[in-house]
Scaffold this motif. Structure first.
Motif, PDB file in Angstrom:
ATOM      1  N   PRO A 222      10.468  -2.055  -1.503  1.00 50.81           N
ATOM      2  CA  PRO A 222       9.286  -1.359  -0.994  1.00 50.81           C
ATOM      3  C   PRO A 222       9.595  -0.661   0.322  1.00 50.81           C
ATOM      4  CG  PRO A 222       9.087  -3.721  -0.644  1.00 50.81           C
ATOM      5  CD  PRO A 222      10.303  -3.519  -1.498  1.00 50.81           C
ATOM      6  N   VAL A 223       8.894   0.421   0.569  1.00 53.33           N
ATOM      7  CA  VAL A 223       9.113   1.181   1.794  1.00 53.33           C
ATOM      8  C   VAL A 223       7.781   1.761   2.238  1.00 53.33           C
ATOM      9  CG1 VAL A 223       9.613   3.388   0.650  1.00 53.33           C
ATOM     10  CG2 VAL A 223      10.599   2.926   2.880  1.00 53.33           C
ATOM     11  N   ARG A 224       7.628   1.919   3.533  1.00 54.81           N
ATOM     12  CA  ARG A 224       6.445   2.592   4.068  1.00 54.81           C
ATOM     13  C   ARG A 224       6.850   4.021   4.413  1.00 54.81           C
ATOM     14  NH1 ARG A 224       2.763  -0.110   8.652  1.00 54.81           N
ATOM     15  NH2 ARG A 224       2.251  -1.362   6.794  1.00 54.81           N
ATOM     16  N   PRO A 225       6.418   4.994   3.626  1.00 55.06           N
ATOM     17  CA  PRO A 225       6.804   6.384   3.915  1.00 55.06           C
ATOM     18  C   PRO A 225       6.181   6.871   5.208  1.00 55.06           C
ATOM     19  CG  PRO A 225       5.159   6.310   2.167  1.00 55.06           C
ATOM     20  CD  PRO A 225       5.530   4.891   2.453  1.00 55.06           C
ATOM     21  N   THR A 226       6.843   7.832   5.833  1.00 58.15           N
ATOM     22  CA  THR A 226       6.313   8.431   7.054  1.00 58.15           C
ATOM     23  C   THR A 226       5.116   9.319   6.718  1.00 58.15           C
ATOM     24  OG1 THR A 226       7.702  10.403   6.894  1.00 58.15           O
ATOM     25  CG2 THR A 226       8.662   8.470   7.988  1.00 58.15           C
ATOM     26  N   ARG A 227       4.388   9.719   7.748  1.00 53.55           N
ATOM     27  CA  ARG A 227       3.257  10.620   7.529  1.00 53.55           C
ATOM     28  C   ARG A 227       3.708  11.922   6.880  1.00 53.55           C
ATOM     29  NH1 ARG A 227      -0.527  10.267  13.009  1.00 53.55           N
ATOM     30  NH2 ARG A 227      -1.122   8.062  12.794  1.00 53.55           N
ATOM     31  N   ALA A 228       4.867  12.426   7.312  1.00 50.92           N
ATOM     32  CA  ALA A 228       5.381  13.672   6.744  1.00 50.92           C
ATOM     33  C   ALA A 228       5.717  13.493   5.273  1.00 50.92           C
ATOM     34  CB  ALA A 228       6.612  14.139   7.521  1.00 50.92           C
ATOM     35  N   GLU A 229       6.272  12.341   4.919  1.00 51.95           N
ATOM     36  CA  GLU A 229       6.627  12.083   3.523  1.00 51.95           C
ATOM     37  C   GLU A 229       5.384  11.935   2.647  1.00 51.95           C
ATOM     38  OE1 GLU A 229      10.883   9.912   4.638  1.00 51.95           O
ATOM     39  OE2 GLU A 229       9.072   8.708   4.317  1.00 51.95           O
ATOM     40  N   VAL A 230       4.369  11.243   3.175  1.00 54.92           N
ATOM     41  CA  VAL A 230       3.109  11.108   2.435  1.00 54.92           C
ATOM     42  C   VAL A 230       2.478  12.482   2.233  1.00 54.92           C
ATOM     43  CG1 VAL A 230       0.744  10.255   2.565  1.00 54.92           C
ATOM     44  CG2 VAL A 230       2.647   8.740   3.143  1.00 54.92           C
ATOM     45  N   ALA A 231       2.422  13.273   3.300  1.00 51.94           N
ATOM     46  CA  ALA A 231       1.814  14.600   3.209  1.00 51.94           C
ATOM     47  C   ALA A 231       2.555  15.486   2.214  1.00 51.94           C
ATOM     48  CB  ALA A 231       1.786  15.260   4.589  1.00 51.94           C
ATOM     49  N   THR A 232       3.876  15.411   2.237  1.00 47.52           N
ATOM     50  CA  THR A 232       4.684  16.221   1.316  1.00 47.52           C
ATOM     51  C   THR A 232       4.447  15.805  -0.129  1.00 47.52           C
ATOM     52  OG1 THR A 232       6.412  16.598   2.973  1.00 47.52           O
ATOM     53  CG2 THR A 232       7.039  16.857   0.667  1.00 47.52           C
ATOM     54  N   ALA A 233       4.441  14.489  -0.394  1.00 45.01           N
ATOM     55  CA  ALA A 233       4.249  13.993  -1.758  1.00 45.01           C
ATOM     56  C   ALA A 233       2.884  14.381  -2.308  1.00 45.01           C
ATOM     57  CB  ALA A 233       4.431  12.479  -1.790  1.00 45.01           C
ATOM     58  N   GLU A 260      11.976  16.007  -7.361  1.00 47.22           N
ATOM     59  CA  GLU A 260      11.328  16.126  -8.668  1.00 47.22           C
ATOM     60  C   GLU A 260       9.898  15.611  -8.565  1.00 47.22           C
ATOM     61  OE1 GLU A 260      12.156  14.701 -13.313  1.00 47.22           O
ATOM     62  OE2 GLU A 260      13.627  14.304 -11.733  1.00 47.22           O
ATOM     63  N   VAL A 261       9.034  16.134  -9.415  1.00 51.68           N
ATOM     64  CA  VAL A 261       7.663  15.636  -9.529  1.00 51.68           C
ATOM     65  C   VAL A 261       7.462  15.223 -10.981  1.00 51.68           C
ATOM     66  CG1 VAL A 261       5.220  16.107  -9.217  1.00 51.68           C
ATOM     67  CG2 VAL A 261       6.888  17.176  -7.683  1.00 51.68           C
ATOM     68  N   ASN A 262       7.243  13.930 -11.193  1.00 47.43           N
ATOM     69  CA  ASN A 262       7.139  13.361 -12.538  1.00 47.43           C
ATOM     70  C   ASN A 262       5.668  13.220 -12.920  1.00 47.43           C
ATOM     71  OD1 ASN A 262       7.215  11.635 -14.838  1.00 47.43           O
ATOM     72  ND2 ASN A 262       9.199  10.862 -14.191  1.00 47.43           N
ATOM     73  N   SER A 263       5.291  13.824 -14.025  1.00 48.85           N
ATOM     74  CA  SER A 263       3.892  13.792 -14.459  1.00 48.85           C
ATOM     75  C   SER A 263       3.545  12.541 -15.260  1.00 48.85           C
ATOM     76  CB  SER A 263       3.565  15.036 -15.294  1.00 48.85           C
ATOM     77  OG  SER A 263       4.394  15.089 -16.445  1.00 48.85           O
ATOM     78  N   SER A 264       4.558  11.765 -15.691  1.00 47.48           N
ATOM     79  CA  SER A 264       4.316  10.489 -16.385  1.00 47.48           C
ATOM     80  C   SER A 264       5.170   9.410 -15.745  1.00 47.48           C
ATOM     81  CB  SER A 264       4.643  10.606 -17.885  1.00 47.48           C
ATOM     82  OG  SER A 264       3.765  11.481 -18.539  1.00 47.48           O
ATOM     83  N   PRO A 265       4.918   9.098 -14.465  1.00 48.46           N
ATOM     84  CA  PRO A 265       5.777   8.149 -13.751  1.00 48.46           C
ATOM     85  C   PRO A 265       5.651   6.738 -14.311  1.00 48.46           C
ATOM     86  CG  PRO A 265       3.826   8.648 -12.451  1.00 48.46           C
ATOM     87  CD  PRO A 265       3.793   9.581 -13.630  1.00 48.46           C
ATOM     88  N   GLY A 266       6.778   6.053 -14.408  1.00 52.25           N
ATOM     89  CA  GLY A 266       6.777   4.680 -14.895  1.00 52.25           C
ATOM     90  C   GLY A 266       6.160   3.729 -13.881  1.00 52.25           C
ATOM     91  N   LEU A 267       5.596   2.642 -14.379  1.00 58.42           N
ATOM     92  CA  LEU A 267       4.937   1.666 -13.520  1.00 58.42           C
ATOM     93  C   LEU A 267       5.788   0.419 -13.260  1.00 58.42           C
ATOM     94  CD1 LEU A 267       1.351   1.707 -15.089  1.00 58.42           C
ATOM     95  CD2 LEU A 267       2.143   2.950 -13.085  1.00 58.42           C
ATOM     96  N   GLU A 268       6.705   0.121 -14.158  1.00 55.96           N
ATOM     97  CA  GLU A 268       7.406  -1.163 -14.080  1.00 55.96           C
ATOM     98  C   GLU A 268       8.199  -1.314 -12.792  1.00 55.96           C
ATOM     99  OE1 GLU A 268      10.104  -4.102 -16.901  1.00 55.96           O
ATOM    100  OE2 GLU A 268       9.900  -1.987 -17.433  1.00 55.96           O
ATOM    101  N   GLY A 269       9.020  -0.313 -12.473  1.00 56.12           N
ATOM    102  CA  GLY A 269       9.871  -0.418 -11.301  1.00 56.12           C
ATOM    103  C   GLY A 269       9.085  -0.494 -10.004  1.00 56.12           C
ATOM    104  N   ILE A 270       8.076   0.336  -9.872  1.00 54.50           N
ATOM    105  CA  ILE A 270       7.350   0.384  -8.598  1.00 54.50           C
ATOM    106  C   ILE A 270       6.423  -0.820  -8.437  1.00 54.50           C
ATOM    107  CG2 ILE A 270       5.360   1.792  -9.333  1.00 54.50           C
ATOM    108  CD1 ILE A 270       6.006   3.400  -6.617  1.00 54.50           C
ATOM    109  N   GLU A 271       5.837  -1.308  -9.527  1.00 54.40           N
ATOM    110  CA  GLU A 271       5.014  -2.518  -9.414  1.00 54.40           C
ATOM    111  C   GLU A 271       5.884  -3.728  -9.087  1.00 54.40           C
ATOM    112  OE1 GLU A 271       0.874  -1.766 -11.816  1.00 54.40           O
ATOM    113  OE2 GLU A 271       2.412  -2.959 -12.834  1.00 54.40           O
ATOM    114  N   ALA A 272       7.076  -3.802  -9.684  1.00 57.09           N
ATOM    115  CA  ALA A 272       7.976  -4.925  -9.403  1.00 57.09           C
ATOM    116  C   ALA A 272       8.472  -4.885  -7.960  1.00 57.09           C
ATOM    117  CB  ALA A 272       9.152  -4.906 -10.374  1.00 57.09           C
ATOM    118  N   ALA A 273       8.785  -3.683  -7.474  1.00 56.28           N
ATOM    119  CA  ALA A 273       9.346  -3.550  -6.127  1.00 56.28           C
ATOM    120  C   ALA A 273       8.304  -3.782  -5.042  1.00 56.28           C
ATOM    121  CB  ALA A 273       9.982  -2.174  -5.954  1.00 56.28           C
ATOM    122  N   THR A 274       7.067  -3.353  -5.293  1.00 59.71           N
ATOM    123  CA  THR A 274       6.049  -3.387  -4.237  1.00 59.71           C
ATOM    124  C   THR A 274       5.021  -4.497  -4.405  1.00 59.71           C
ATOM    125  OG1 THR A 274       4.560  -1.861  -5.413  1.00 59.71           O
ATOM    126  CG2 THR A 274       6.264  -0.880  -4.006  1.00 59.71           C
ATOM    127  N   GLY A 275       4.850  -5.003  -5.630  1.00 65.76           N
ATOM    128  CA  GLY A 275       3.809  -5.996  -5.881  1.00 65.76           C
ATOM    129  C   GLY A 275       2.408  -5.414  -5.878  1.00 65.76           C
TER     130      GLY A 275
END
Length: 303
Positions: A222-233, A260-275
């Motif tokens: 897990p990571v806390r993105p910066t304000r610039a990264e959040v705004a960009t995403a 890249e911008v993924n229109s069908s992003p997977g949930l498994e990896g990010i839910e496992a990493a971040t809880g």
């Protein structure tokens, strides 16, 4: 609310989690294989059937359309839209995001930071094309590849030319990009829902590779993105018209760059990493937006 999830496999982690999240919140939900949906189109209206039975009255449709069925899947989603269903990602937005060249052109036109990218068709122009990009290493990407497939790193001009010639011989569409060395094989996946990054993880490529995709053996935390990264995403997703998106960024000397911008992003990896219950956030956002659309349409009809 009545939900439909467009997915070819109801047993996939992301599909299962969305079904669970919808039912936990009191919604009815059905998984529909988009390839089994077929349509009637006329000036009198739009109809759709699934395995011999009519389907209609879905308040919200969640598209989980794989890259291999983009064209037909988007046609099915568009039919749902024309029948009044809400989707966080429209058919046109998915098609726009899936085409890497088009996606980069649109994002760059809106000032989003990107790795420098070149594209050309004629073999006679390969030398000048690479000169426009600069010296290697170069990253060569198939235009419609996913999960790190079709992404290559070349470290010499001769290797770049040979790879390009091979891909042209296969009539493949591809892009060539600068390699961002300071990223050190890591990127950030920001999961955007609406106007919020609900979860983010930093992915690191395995030893000997430069691709950080988890399907390629990458690791995540897990990571806390910066304000610039959040705004960009968030801005990148909104530019493409995506209400749910996985935006991949790298950290560079000139700020966050969108890979890249993924229109069908997977949930498994990010839910496992971040809880984080990302599936729940997706369902709640979609339900609220669908209700708002339905209320607005009702008011227009009444007036």
């Amino acid at each position: 609310m009545k939900f439909a999830i467009l997915s070819r496999n109801g047993k996939l982690y992301s599909t299962r989690r969305l079904v669970e999240a919808a039912r936990e919140r009191g919604h009815s939900v059905r998984v529909l294989d988009p390839l089994r949906c077929y349509m009637r189109i006329s000036s009198e209206g739009f109809d759709m059937r699934y395995k011999g039975k009519p389907i209609s009255d879905y308040g919200a449709v969640v598209p989980r359309i794989g890259a291999s069925i983009t064209r037909y899947g988007c046609a099915v989603l568009r039919q749902f839209e024309l029948m009044g269903s809400y989707s966080p990602n429209s058919a046109s937005a998915i098609a726009r995001a899936r085409d890497k060249l088009r996606c980069h052109q649109v994002l760059a036109a809106h000032g989003i930071g990107l790795p420098v990218t070149v594209f050309g068709d004629n073999p006679d122009d390969t030398g000048d094309l690479l000169a426009m990009l600069g010296p290697p290493p170069h990253v060569i990407k198939l235009n419609e590849g996913t999960q790190g497939a079709g992404v290559m790193l070349t470290e010499k001009p001769s290797a770049s030319r040979a790879t390009i010639e091979t891909l042209r011989g296969l009539y493949a569409n591809f892009l060539v990009q600068e390699f961002i060395a300071e990223a050190k094989g890591a990127d950030l996946r920001c999961f955007v829902v609406g106007d919020t990054v609900v979860a983010a993880m930093r992915r690191l490529a395995p030893q000997g590779d430069f691709r950080s995709n988890l399907h390629r053996g990458g690791t995540a935390r897990p990571v806390r993105p910066t304000r610039a990264e959040v705004a960009t995403a968030v801005h990148a997703a909104q530019i493409l018209g995506l209400g749910v998106a996985g935006v991949d960024l790298i950290r560079s000397k000139r700020g966050p760059l969108v890979l890249e911008v993924n229109s069908s992003p997977g949930l498994e990896g990010i839910e496992a990493a971040t809880g984080i219950d990302v599936a729940g956030a997706v369902i709640e956002q979609i339900a609220a937006a669908a209700l708002k659309q339905h209320t607005s349409n009702t008011n227009l009809t009444d007036s």
